[in-house]
Design a protein around this motif. Structure first.
Motif, PDB file in Angstrom:
ATOM      1  N   SER A 106       0.832  -1.196   0.000  1.00 26.10           N
ATOM      2  CA  SER A 106       0.000   0.000   0.000  1.00 26.10           C
ATOM      3  C   SER A 106       0.871   1.251   0.000  1.00 26.10           C
ATOM      4  O   SER A 106       0.511   2.276  -0.585  1.00 26.10           O
ATOM      5  N   THR A 107       2.038   1.167   0.645  1.00 26.91           N
ATOM      6  CA  THR A 107       2.946   2.321   0.640  1.00 26.91           C
ATOM      7  C   THR A 107       3.426   2.622  -0.765  1.00 26.91           C
ATOM      8  O   THR A 107       3.509   3.785  -1.173  1.00 26.91           O
ATOM      9  N   ASP A 108       3.740   1.583  -1.484  1.00 30.00           N
ATOM     10  CA  ASP A 108       4.210   1.787  -2.853  1.00 30.00           C
ATOM     11  C   ASP A 108       3.104   2.367  -3.716  1.00 30.00           C
ATOM     12  O   ASP A 108       3.362   3.184  -4.609  1.00 30.00           O
ATOM     13  N   ARG A 109       1.902   1.941  -3.449  1.00 28.00           N
ATOM     14  CA  ARG A 109       0.788   2.512  -4.217  1.00 28.00           C
ATOM     15  C   ARG A 109       0.679   4.014  -3.955  1.00 28.00           C
ATOM     16  O   ARG A 109       0.434   4.813  -4.865  1.00 28.00           O
ATOM     17  N   VAL A 110       0.854   4.360  -2.695  1.00 29.96           N
ATOM     18  CA  VAL A 110       0.810   5.779  -2.358  1.00 29.96           C
ATOM     19  C   VAL A 110       1.952   6.519  -3.038  1.00 29.96           C
ATOM     20  O   VAL A 110       1.779   7.627  -3.557  1.00 29.96           O
ATOM     21  N   SER A 111       3.117   5.910  -3.030  1.00 31.15           N
ATOM     22  CA  SER A 111       4.278   6.547  -3.668  1.00 31.15           C
ATOM     23  C   SER A 111       4.019   6.766  -5.153  1.00 31.15           C
ATOM     24  O   SER A 111       4.308   7.839  -5.694  1.00 31.15           O
ATOM     25  N   VAL A 112       3.493   5.772  -5.813  1.00 33.11           N
ATOM     26  CA  VAL A 112       3.224   5.898  -7.250  1.00 33.11           C
ATOM     27  C   VAL A 112       2.187   6.991  -7.485  1.00 33.11           C
ATOM     28  O   VAL A 112       2.305   7.823  -8.400  1.00 33.11           O
ATOM     29  N   TRP A 113       1.167   6.988  -6.637  1.00 30.37           N
ATOM     30  CA  TRP A 113       0.139   8.019  -6.802  1.00 30.37           C
ATOM     31  C   TRP A 113       0.721   9.415  -6.584  1.00 30.37           C
ATOM     32  O   TRP A 113       0.383  10.360  -7.304  1.00 30.37           O
ATOM     33  N   LEU A 114       1.584   9.556  -5.582  1.00 31.33           N
ATOM     34  CA  LEU A 114       2.186  10.860  -5.318  1.00 31.33           C
ATOM     35  C   LEU A 114       3.002  11.335  -6.515  1.00 31.33           C
ATOM     36  O   LEU A 114       2.962  12.510  -6.878  1.00 31.33           O
ATOM     37  N   ILE A 115       3.741  10.425  -7.114  1.00 27.35           N
ATOM     38  CA  ILE A 115       4.569  10.812  -8.257  1.00 27.35           C
ATOM     39  C   ILE A 115       3.693  11.217  -9.438  1.00 27.35           C
ATOM     40  O   ILE A 115       3.949  12.214 -10.121  1.00 27.35           O
ATOM     41  N   GLN A 116       2.662  10.449  -9.674  1.00 29.28           N
ATOM     42  CA  GLN A 116       1.762  10.798 -10.775  1.00 29.28           C
ATOM     43  C   GLN A 116       1.095  12.152 -10.512  1.00 29.28           C
ATOM     44  O   GLN A 116       0.949  12.990 -11.416  1.00 29.28           O
ATOM     45  N   HIS A 117       0.720  12.360  -9.265  1.00 32.42           N
ATOM     46  CA  HIS A 117       0.096  13.622  -8.908  1.00 32.42           C
ATOM     47  C   HIS A 117       1.079  14.774  -9.070  1.00 32.42           C
ATOM     48  O   HIS A 117       0.739  15.837  -9.598  1.00 32.42           O
ATOM     49  N   ALA A 118       2.320  14.552  -8.625  1.00 33.55           N
ATOM     50  CA  ALA A 118       3.326  15.607  -8.726  1.00 33.55           C
ATOM     51  C   ALA A 118       3.647  15.918 -10.186  1.00 33.55           C
ATOM     52  O   ALA A 118       3.774  17.081 -10.572  1.00 33.55           O
ATOM     53  N   ALA A 119       3.767  14.885 -10.997  1.00 39.79           N
ATOM     54  CA  ALA A 119       4.104  15.109 -12.400  1.00 39.79           C
ATOM     55  C   ALA A 119       3.001  15.897 -13.103  1.00 39.79           C
ATOM     56  O   ALA A 119       3.273  16.751 -13.956  1.00 39.79           O
ATOM     57  N   HIS A 120       1.793  15.617 -12.745  1.00 39.87           N
ATOM     58  CA  HIS A 120       0.690  16.330 -13.400  1.00 39.87           C
ATOM     59  C   HIS A 120       0.607  17.789 -12.978  1.00 39.87           C
ATOM     60  O   HIS A 120      -0.057  18.583 -13.654  1.00 39.87           O
ATOM     61  N   ARG A 121       1.235  18.109 -11.860  1.00 39.26           N
ATOM     62  CA  ARG A 121       1.232  19.496 -11.415  1.00 39.26           C
ATOM     63  C   ARG A 121       2.452  20.267 -11.921  1.00 39.26           C
ATOM     64  O   ARG A 121       2.595  21.446 -11.629  1.00 39.26           O
ATOM     65  N   SER A 122       3.303  19.587 -12.647  1.00 36.87           N
ATOM     66  CA  SER A 122       4.481  20.263 -13.188  1.00 36.87           C
ATOM     67  C   SER A 122       4.082  20.976 -14.479  1.00 36.87           C
ATOM     68  O   SER A 122       2.962  20.792 -14.971  1.00 36.87           O
ATOM     69  N   PRO A 123       5.009  21.805 -15.042  1.00 31.90           N
ATOM     70  CA  PRO A 123       4.713  22.428 -16.335  1.00 31.90           C
ATOM     71  C   PRO A 123       4.296  21.382 -17.367  1.00 31.90           C
ATOM     72  O   PRO A 123       4.855  20.290 -17.398  1.00 31.90           O
ATOM     73  N   PRO A 124       3.349  21.704 -18.222  1.00 28.63           N
ATOM     74  CA  PRO A 124       2.780  20.699 -19.133  1.00 28.63           C
ATOM     75  C   PRO A 124       3.805  20.011 -20.027  1.00 28.63           C
ATOM     76  O   PRO A 124       3.679  18.821 -20.315  1.00 28.63           O
ATOM     77  N   ASP A 125       4.843  20.772 -20.425  1.00 28.13           N
ATOM     78  CA  ASP A 125       5.825  20.154 -21.317  1.00 28.13           C
ATOM     79  C   ASP A 125       6.738  19.182 -20.596  1.00 28.13           C
ATOM     80  O   ASP A 125       7.487  18.436 -21.248  1.00 28.13           O
ATOM     81  N   LEU A 126       6.675  19.148 -19.288  1.00 29.70           N
ATOM     82  CA  LEU A 126       7.532  18.235 -18.511  1.00 29.70           C
ATOM     83  C   LEU A 126       6.748  17.108 -17.849  1.00 29.70           C
ATOM     84  O   LEU A 126       7.350  16.226 -17.235  1.00 29.70           O
ATOM     85  N   THR A 127       5.430  17.121 -17.969  1.00 25.06           N
ATOM     86  CA  THR A 127       4.618  16.174 -17.212  1.00 25.06           C
ATOM     87  C   THR A 127       4.972  14.725 -17.550  1.00 25.06           C
ATOM     88  O   THR A 127       5.291  13.931 -16.660  1.00 25.06           O
ATOM     89  N   GLU A 128       4.908  14.396 -18.805  1.00 16.73           N
ATOM     90  CA  GLU A 128       5.150  12.999 -19.177  1.00 16.73           C
ATOM     91  C   GLU A 128       6.574  12.581 -18.876  1.00 16.73           C
ATOM     92  O   GLU A 128       6.817  11.471 -18.387  1.00 16.73           O
ATOM     93  N   ARG A 129       7.487  13.461 -19.142  1.00 18.25           N
ATOM     94  CA  ARG A 129       8.892  13.108 -18.917  1.00 18.25           C
ATOM     95  C   ARG A 129       9.151  12.861 -17.435  1.00 18.25           C
ATOM     96  O   ARG A 129       9.762  11.858 -17.058  1.00 18.25           O
ATOM     97  N   LEU A 130       8.707  13.802 -16.593  1.00 18.51           N
ATOM     98  CA  LEU A 130       8.980  13.661 -15.172  1.00 18.51           C
ATOM     99  C   LEU A 130       8.293  12.431 -14.594  1.00 18.51           C
ATOM    100  O   LEU A 130       8.845  11.735 -13.738  1.00 18.51           O
ATOM    101  N   GLN A 131       7.079  12.152 -15.055  1.00 20.08           N
ATOM    102  CA  GLN A 131       6.384  10.983 -14.519  1.00 20.08           C
ATOM    103  C   GLN A 131       7.163   9.713 -14.816  1.00 20.08           C
ATOM    104  O   GLN A 131       7.396   8.884 -13.929  1.00 20.08           O
ATOM    105  N   GLU A 132       7.568   9.552 -16.057  1.00 18.71           N
ATOM    106  CA  GLU A 132       8.295   8.333 -16.396  1.00 18.71           C
ATOM    107  C   GLU A 132       9.655   8.294 -15.709  1.00 18.71           C
ATOM    108  O   GLU A 132      10.083   7.250 -15.207  1.00 18.71           O
TER     109      GLU A 132
END
Lengths: 299, 94
Positions: free
Chosen positions: A17-43
């Protein structure tokens, strides 16, 4: 780097469950980054997440990425602002933001936010936020309304004077019209003995009987009796406490003439445990014994 | 480029082997930096031309993990980083 890097964009079945939270946090953080960096930062962050050694390290990593998003966004804003450039003697190009004299620099804002957060947490602990919340809860308890017998109900005639303060007076109930006898497909009103004139008593006594949720007589008409066209009226005596509960085994006071019907009447009386109305004296439920009739009749 | 202590740690991690490509996780381990500090530095240095980055040439479906982003010092970045460290070694702040 296989099992440790097995944290893909979608949580796996084996992820904690911790890892799920971690993955969700990263996805959430990436989506809040500048649009041109979202996909790159997430991956990129998900790939580097798998290199962390423990679930706690991964969670810390993901939280850091949330912070990184804010810094990256601020950097993007700063790049859009005019920047003074200066060249040092060694040819190194350095750039800095022009000093405006305002205390609300990026570092200052971050520092103020951290200090404010700490102050809020410390003050809530010292003031006892939990106690404040409890104080604001309604002080009333849980009240259960007990429906008392309506005073305007006509009291049933007491055919015989009460024996006295005995706990189990042997009262033979001959119900009047307001207290129906349980019948099976009997459209005619039940036959009751007329009430005897009674002496006026100081105690206003209302006899109990089967309550509103009492089982249906039809469910206890023995199939064999129906087949053999057996019908009759059985009088069953019960003792009921102030809560409407049976406190003794029901007894047959008057037989219907058929053992099967008597057994059905007894079964019905037992099944009605908890669904009896208690006898009341001046509106107060009391323990008492009384008899009531159960009619088994075919059309 | 703001030369904070954390930025110097990032540059130092690359200067150990200037031709080596490192992922963010590799730099994090070598520089002992938190992710919240590291990635903004990497992006700043990349946008300033000190670093170049590319995706790892692997198939994520085959290896079962996402691709890593690999960073390396550019020629100008190597020169600038060397100058910065040389400046610090002489005790003069840039």
């Amino acid at each position: 780097m296989t099992s440790r890097n097995d944290l893909t964009t979608a949580p796996t079945a084996t992820a904690t469950s911790t890892d799920r939270v971690s993955v969700w946090l990263i996805q959430h953080a990436a989506h809040r980054s500048p649009p041109d960096l979202t996909e790159r930062l997430q991956e990129e962050w998900l790939a580097d997440l798998g290199a962390q050694r423990s679930a706690l390290a991964r969670l810390w990593f993901a939280l850091g990425c949330c912070w990184a998003t804010r810094v990256i966004a601020l950097d993007a804003i700063a790049l859009a602002a005019p920047v003074a450039r200066t060249a040092t003697a060694h040819g190194t190009v350095a750039s800095f933001e022009p000093r405006t004299g305002s205390p609300f620099t990026r570092r200052g804002m971050v520092l103020m936010f951290i200090v404010a957060l700490h102050l809020i947490v410390l003050s809530s602990i010292s003031l006892g936020i939990g106690g404040v919340v409890l104080d604001k809860l309604p002080a009333t308890g849980i009240f259960i309304d007990v429906k008392e017998p309506h005073e305007s109900q006509p009291p049933l005639p007491n055919p015989q004077p009460s024996v006295g303060p005995a706990v189990r007076p042997n009262i033979e109930v001959v119900p009047a019209a307001p207290v129906p006898t349980l019948t099976f497909d009997d459209p005619e009103p039940p036959a009751f003995e007329s009430a005897r004139p009674v002496e006026s008593l100081t105690v206003k006594r209302v006899l109990g009987g089967p309550g509103a949720s009492f089982p249906n007589t039809i469910d206890f008409y023995p199939p064999m009796s129906r087949q053999l066209h057996e019908s009759g009226v059985a009088a069953i005596q019960v003792c009921v406490d102030e809560h409407g509960r049976l406190i003794n085994e029901p007894e047959v006071r008057e037989s219907s003439g058929f053992a099967r019907l008597d057994a059905g009447a007894l079964a019905l009386a037992k099944a009605g445990a908890g669904h009896y109305r208690s006898t009341t004296e001046n509106g107060v439920p009391v323990t008492s014994c009384y008899a009531y009739r159960i009619r088994f009749a075919l059309k | 480029m703001r030369m904070s202590l954390q930025t110097l740690r990032v540059l130092e991690a690359f200067l150990e082997n200037p031709t080596e490509e490192l992922s963010g996780a590799d730099v994090q381990k070598r520089g002992h930096l938190a992710s919240g500090t590291l990635y903004p530095i990497l992006l700043r240095l990349e946008s300033a031309g000190w670093f170049a980055s590319r995706w790892e040439q692997v198939d994520p479906a085959r290896i079962g993990r996402p691709r890593r982003r690999l960073y390396r010092l550019t020629s100008s970045g190597l020169r600038r980083a060397s100058e910065v460290f040389a400046t610090f070694s002489r005790g003069v702040l840039a």
